[in-house]
Scaffold this motif. Structure first.
Motif, PDB file in Angstrom:
ATOM      1  N   THR A 117     -76.202 -21.294  50.358  1.00  0.00           N
ATOM      2  CA  THR A 117     -76.592 -20.897  51.471  1.00  0.00           C
ATOM      3  C   THR A 117     -76.346 -22.027  52.771  1.00  0.00           C
ATOM      4  O   THR A 117     -76.840 -21.648  53.731  1.00  0.00           O
ATOM      5  CB  THR A 117     -77.858 -20.513  51.400  1.00  0.00           C
ATOM      6  OG1 THR A 117     -78.820 -21.635  50.995  1.00  0.00           O
ATOM      7  CG2 THR A 117     -78.190 -19.160  50.661  1.00  0.00           C
ATOM      8  N   GLU A 119     -73.712 -23.851  55.165  1.00  0.00           N
ATOM      9  CA  GLU A 119     -72.374 -23.579  55.733  1.00  0.00           C
ATOM     10  C   GLU A 119     -71.325 -24.833  55.282  1.00  0.00           C
ATOM     11  O   GLU A 119     -71.761 -25.799  55.176  1.00  0.00           O
ATOM     12  CB  GLU A 119     -72.418 -23.477  57.282  1.00  0.00           C
ATOM     13  CG  GLU A 119     -71.154 -23.080  57.938  1.00  0.00           C
ATOM     14  CD  GLU A 119     -71.393 -22.780  59.363  1.00  0.00           C
ATOM     15  OE1 GLU A 119     -70.187 -22.516  59.861  1.00  0.00           O
ATOM     16  OE2 GLU A 119     -72.334 -23.088  59.909  1.00  0.00           O
ATOM     17  N   GLY A 120     -70.344 -24.222  54.625  1.00  0.00           N
ATOM     18  CA  GLY A 120     -69.359 -25.051  54.138  1.00  0.00           C
ATOM     19  C   GLY A 120     -69.520 -25.489  52.911  1.00  0.00           C
ATOM     20  O   GLY A 120     -68.357 -26.242  52.300  1.00  0.00           O
ATOM     21  N   LYS A 121     -70.737 -25.262  51.954  1.00  0.00           N
ATOM     22  CA  LYS A 121     -70.922 -25.714  50.830  1.00  0.00           C
ATOM     23  C   LYS A 121     -71.096 -24.409  50.035  1.00  0.00           C
ATOM     24  O   LYS A 121     -71.642 -24.535  48.996  1.00  0.00           O
ATOM     25  CB  LYS A 121     -71.883 -26.495  50.867  1.00  0.00           C
ATOM     26  CG  LYS A 121     -71.682 -28.123  51.433  1.00  0.00           C
ATOM     27  CD  LYS A 121     -72.843 -28.917  51.220  1.00  0.00           C
ATOM     28  CE  LYS A 121     -72.481 -30.166  51.841  1.00  0.00           C
ATOM     29  NZ  LYS A 121     -73.506 -31.174  51.688  1.00  0.00           N
ATOM     30  N   GLU A 122     -70.782 -23.116  50.299  1.00  0.00           N
ATOM     31  CA  GLU A 122     -70.985 -21.953  49.821  1.00  0.00           C
ATOM     32  C   GLU A 122     -70.403 -21.799  48.388  1.00  0.00           C
ATOM     33  O   GLU A 122     -71.034 -21.564  47.413  1.00  0.00           O
ATOM     34  CB  GLU A 122     -70.482 -20.708  50.315  1.00  0.00           C
ATOM     35  CG  GLU A 122     -70.964 -20.576  51.732  1.00  0.00           C
ATOM     36  CD  GLU A 122     -70.424 -21.347  52.768  1.00  0.00           C
ATOM     37  OE1 GLU A 122     -70.788 -20.989  54.210  1.00  0.00           O
ATOM     38  OE2 GLU A 122     -69.600 -22.143  52.600  1.00  0.00           O
ATOM     39  N   ASN A 127     -72.892 -19.740  44.769  1.00  0.00           N
ATOM     40  CA  ASN A 127     -72.482 -18.867  45.727  1.00  0.00           C
ATOM     41  C   ASN A 127     -73.049 -17.299  45.898  1.00  0.00           C
ATOM     42  O   ASN A 127     -72.373 -16.418  45.515  1.00  0.00           O
ATOM     43  CB  ASN A 127     -70.803 -18.728  45.619  1.00  0.00           C
ATOM     44  CG  ASN A 127     -70.436 -18.165  47.333  1.00  0.00           C
ATOM     45  OD1 ASN A 127     -70.975 -17.673  47.854  1.00  0.00           O
ATOM     46  ND2 ASN A 127     -69.062 -18.201  46.947  1.00  0.00           N
TER      47      ASN A 127
END
Length: 223
Positions: A117, A119-122, A127
């Motif tokens: 959750t 951003e950029g690491k979903e 996920n």
């Protein structure tokens, strides 16, 4: 000469001991391709999973330490003849990933990273925005040296693999309990690759172990 021999022997013993400890895993599962789901035979009793009394415990590690937690099950059913599970499946609610060894901001940050959750690491781990559920479908029950083994298709992030792990199955009145021993899966078999030394090079000590230890405690009541 005697001192040199003793020092050499001691070094070799320590080296073997350290390697042995690092390689020791709890019931590491053998992963194979997905199999056909088990089909109940003859007269069976249907059981519905009690989600409030069911929990999956997990443990993961990295060079700086180990993290532990739980995941809940959102639904599931089993068909059993006496105390033998003939077929069944359950759904794992990945949104409920909980970290139990941390508190406050550290706990929130790790849970967010595992859930994807941030951003950029979903896609780093699970996920949940894209894959909110995982599933397990029984493909059979076998006996190995007197120990019951539950075999089934585990699906995570739309990747399905067949695994087997040791379980104890107890039936009492209208209730049935399926409790696994702790077992180990390799997360990269389900494309959970973040920080894996088997997938990425030059990580040094900045890696996360591929191994995840799991322990399942399922309780179900007669439907």
């Amino acid at each position: 000469m005697k001192t040199n021999f003793l020092n050499t022997f001691l070094f070799a013993f320590l080296a073997v001991s350290i390697v042995g400890c690092k390689n020791e895993k709890n019931n590491e599962v053998e992963v194979t391709e997905a199999k056909d789901a088990a089909v109940a035979q003859g007269e069976v009793v249907e059981y519905k999973v009690d989600t409030s009394a069911t929990v999956i415990e997990w443990s993961g590690s990295k060079p700086t330490g180990t993290h532990t937690g739980t995941i809940k099950v959102s639904d599931g059913t089993f068909s059993a003849n006496d105390s033998i599970v003939e077929s069944g499946s359950f759904t794992i609610d990945m949104v409920t990933i909980d970290v139990t060894d941390l508190e406050g901001e550290d706990k929130e940050n790790l849970e967010a990273h595992l859930k994807g959750t941030v951003e950029g690491k979903e896609g780093d781990f699970f996920n949940i925005l894209k894959y909110p559920e995982a599933t397990f479908e029984v493909t059979g029950i076998s006996d190995k040296d007197g120990q019951k083994m539950m075999e089934g298709n585990l699906t995570i992030k739309e990747e399905t693999k067949n695994i087997s792990f040791p379980v104890n199955i107890n039936r009492s009145g209208d209730e049935i309990e399926i409790s696994s021993e702790t077992f180990t899966i390799d997360r990269t078999d389900w494309n959970v690759n973040y920080g894996s030394k088997s997938v990425f090079d030059n990580l040094g000590d900045n890696f996360v172990s591929d191994d995840i230890e799991l322990k399942i405690d399922l309780k179900a009541t007669k439907a």
